[in-house]
Scaffold this active site. Structure first.
Site, short mmCIF file in Angstrom:
data_model
loop_
_atom_site.label_atom_id
_atom_site.label_comp_id
_atom_site.label_asym_id
_atom_site.label_seq_id
_atom_site.Cartn_x
_atom_site.Cartn_y
_atom_site.Cartn_z
N ALA A 146 60.93 17.96 59.47
CA ALA A 146 62.25 18.46 59.07
C ALA A 146 63.34 17.59 59.65
CB ALA A 146 62.40 19.92 59.48
N ARG A 147 63.94 18.01 60.75
CA ARG A 147 65.01 17.27 61.40
C ARG A 147 64.68 17.09 62.88
NH1 ARG A 147 66.25 15.89 57.02
NH2 ARG A 147 68.19 16.30 55.88
N GLU A 160 66.05 6.29 65.25
CA GLU A 160 65.12 5.63 64.36
C GLU A 160 65.62 4.23 64.05
OE1 GLU A 160 64.42 8.07 60.90
OE2 GLU A 160 63.83 9.81 62.08
N HIS A 185 59.38 8.46 59.22
CA HIS A 185 60.30 9.24 58.37
C HIS A 185 59.94 9.04 56.90
CE1 HIS A 185 64.56 11.13 58.56
NE2 HIS A 185 63.88 11.63 57.52
#
Length: 365
Positions: free
Chosen positions: A263-264, A293, A312
């Site tokens: 998710a986050r 990232e 991701h």
């Protein structure tokens, strides 16, 4: 319908050509007064910029040149990750509708848009199948050491022993805890049903009756943490739930538990998780999102043998990306035709005289 000028801003993930094709299919009745450009065409730069915007908001970004020049008088703006800041909204005085081809609207200052009588659209569920597939894959990869065994074979080692060798689970009969039960969480539950697992859910915004009808058990967060063998996060990030999984929450988990996050990154205290994994206080984790990232070279997560890390990727499939502009334009067309749209973020704007006047003019032609 009357002719409407649009600014279409693609990026490295969905190039502007995809937006142009979707406009031609669903909104060609508005004419061809289109300014089309790519906001950020470098993949690496896009990933960095969008992550920073998701953490800090769109106001940190400068206004794209097209919004200051040829597209400054556009009435519709559409894109994926383009940062829609209050400065951009000021620069585009004729703007009445903003659409982004994603579920999250972290890159849009929705409050500022609403104050100006501008409708904001997003695309709910556009990558729900992609992320739900991936989340289940991450559960299996971490529980069964799939990535670690692959890495060992590629490096010339026939590895059979892992940090969880004494407790490697089957999914059958296990309890899976889902934090969040929107489009993605619901699909994860449905796809897990064939594994014969018990599914418990924490989602303060979901209707309890609807949850039970879906075959899952609603519980509080503490109970979910204590009972789950695998915990998978599917909540949206907000000021209220930022860092919701910290040291205190991790301490409630079983020592055999696995935590999955597609998710986050902000939902988890990354340092607290790394410490717990290092100390063996939980069995493992599988992460597709990170505070920074690409993940820094000095991240403690990189030295751990009980975590699966990916770049991701959960929502990135050809299907999800290709279809997104079409879903967005179709939903905008739904509003213009007088039907109820599915992805209008700020429905109160429909009562704003500025927007209502514009919408009426567009419909009447």
């Amino acid at each position: 319908m009357k002719t409407v000028k649009a600014l279409l801003l693609g990026d490295a993930m969905i190039p502007v050509g995809g937006f142009e094709a979707a406009w031609a299919k669903h909104l060609s009745g508005l004419g061809d007064q289109i300014v089309a450009d790519d906001w950020e065409s470098d993949w690496g730069e896009l990933q960095h910029r969008r992550l920073e915007v998701e953490k800090r908001g769109p106001e940190i970004e400068s206004v794209p040149e097209a919004a200051l020049g040829a597209g400054s008088d556009a009435e519709i703006l559409a894109g994926l990750f383009v940062p829609v800041s209050s400065t951009l909204l000021d620069a585009m005085a004729q703007l009445r509708l903003v659409g982004v081809c994603r579920a999250g609207v972290e890159n849009v200052n929705v409050e500022a848009a609403t104050r100006r009588g501008i409708a904001v659209f997003h695309v709910m569920g556009r990558n729900a199948h992609a992320v739900s597939d991936y989340a289940i894959g991450m559960m299996l990869a971490e529980a069964r050491n799939i990535a670690r065994a692959h890495q060992a074979v590629k490096s010339g080692t026939w590895r059979k022993t892992f940090s969880n060798s004494d407790i490697v689970p089957e999914l059958h009969g296990r309890t899976i805890g889902l934090v969040g039960f929107g489009h993605i969480g619901a699909l994860v539950a449905r796809k897990l049903s064939g594994f014969d697992v018990d599914i418990i859910v924490h989602d303060p915004f979901a209707d309890e009756t609807a949850l039970r009808s879906a075959g899952v058990e609603p519980v509080g967060l503490d109970e979910l943490l204590e009972r789950s063998d695998i915990i998978s996060l599917h909540a949206r990030l907000s000021d209220q739930n930022k860092g919701m999984i910290g040291a205190a929450q991790i301490a409630r988990m079983k020592p055999t538990a696995i935590l999955v996050n597609t998710a986050r990154a902000g939902l988890i205290d990354e340092g607290a998780l790394a410490a717990a994994l290092s100390d063996g206080r939980i069995a493992g984790a599988a992460l597709d999102v990170f505070e920074t990232e690409p993940i820094p070279e000095d991240s403690p997560l990189l030295g751990l043998d009980n975590v699966t890390l990916t770049t991701h990727l959960a929502g990135t499939t050809a299907d999800a990306l290709t279809n997104s502009p079409y879903l967005l334009m179709q939903d905008i067309a739904r509003l213009l035709a007088g039907d109820a749209p599915q992805g209008l973020v700020n429905p109160g704007v429909l009562d704003d005289p500025r927007f209502a006047e514009w919408l009426s003019a567009v419909r009447e032609g």
